[in-house]
Design an enzyme around this catalytic site. Structure first.
Site, PDB file in Angstrom:
ATOM      1  N   ASP A  19      33.380  40.115  35.988  1.00  0.00           N
ATOM      2  CA  ASP A  19      32.200  39.554  36.648  1.00  0.00           C
ATOM      3  C   ASP A  19      30.919  40.049  35.994  1.00  0.00           C
ATOM      4  O   ASP A  19      29.948  39.286  35.846  1.00  0.00           O
ATOM      5  CB  ASP A  19      32.188  39.920  38.135  1.00  0.00           C
ATOM      6  CG  ASP A  19      33.401  39.386  38.886  1.00  0.00           C
ATOM      7  OD1 ASP A  19      33.931  38.330  38.495  1.00  0.00           O
ATOM      8  OD2 ASP A  19      33.818  40.036  39.866  1.00  0.00           O
ATOM      9  N   ASP A  67      39.051  43.550  42.398  1.00  0.00           N
ATOM     10  CA  ASP A  67      37.633  43.895  42.418  1.00  0.00           C
ATOM     11  C   ASP A  67      37.511  45.349  42.839  1.00  0.00           C
ATOM     12  O   ASP A  67      38.312  45.840  43.640  1.00  0.00           O
ATOM     13  CB  ASP A  67      36.860  43.008  43.394  1.00  0.00           C
ATOM     14  CG  ASP A  67      36.645  41.603  42.867  1.00  0.00           C
ATOM     15  OD1 ASP A  67      36.615  41.418  41.645  1.00  0.00           O
ATOM     16  OD2 ASP A  67      36.494  40.678  43.693  1.00  0.00           O
TER      17      ASP A  67
END
Length: 186
Positions: free
Chosen positions: A143, A128
């Site tokens: 995402d 991330d």
């Protein structure tokens, strides 16, 4: 009518596959660049303080929830992938192909991380790197693809657009026409 729908199906499936591959490729390219160029925890302003890159490894789900259950997220992502592939044959609309293509690409992007990144197969940590200080999460392009898919899903559902691309009112009207006696149909 059925012949018309079956003619459009290959094009719709091609759109779904191309969108999924595009989302997957962008996600994995971005993650590769982050891993190669940033130190774990490093923060880089992208648009001032509005958008920043912050490299983290996430073993859990959103907001790092469920860190001890990474393997369950791997199984769920694999199940979603199988479902989308199985379900794709029902899609006749380019809008729905976009929804399911984004969902498939995003799911595959994070599943790839869980399968092939450290610490091991099925329990790998997702890379991330995007943070917006107004949001309490750090996320990635997979995402983003999943969230865009959900946004489009909500819009299409509220508008009553079916998998065939027609609104519920159009399907209802067509059904009412076919219920009229043959001499009354227009």
């Amino acid at each position: 009518m059925e012949a018309d729908a079956s003619k459009g199906r290959p094009r719709v499936l091609i759109v779904l596959v191309l969108v999924a591959l595009g989302a997957l490729a962008l996600d994995q390219l971005a993650k590769y660049l982050v891993v190669q160029n940033l130190e774990l925890g490093e923060v880089v302003p992208v648009v001032g303080d509005l958008i920043q890159f912050r490299f983290v490894k996430n073993s859990g789900a959103a907001f790092s929830i469920g860190n001890a259950y990474t393997w369950i997220f791997s199984i769920l992502a694999a199940a979603v992938t199988v479902f989308i592939i199985w379900f794709a044959r029902r899609i006749r609309s380019f809008a729905w192909a976009l929804v399911f293509g984004l969902l498939l690409g995003g799911t595959l992007g994070n599943l790839y991380d869980r399968l092939f990144r450290e610490p091991g197969f099925g329990v790998g940590h997702v890379v991330d790197f995007i943070t917006i200080p107004l949001l309490p999460a750090i996320f990635n392009l997979a995402d983003v693809a999943i969230c865009c898919a959900m946004g489009l899903f909500i819009i299409l559902t509220i508008r009553g657009v079916g998998l065939d691309g027609r609104r519920a009112s159009e399907r209802k009207h067509e059904g009412a026409d076919s219920e009229q006696p043959a001499d009354e149909q227009v």
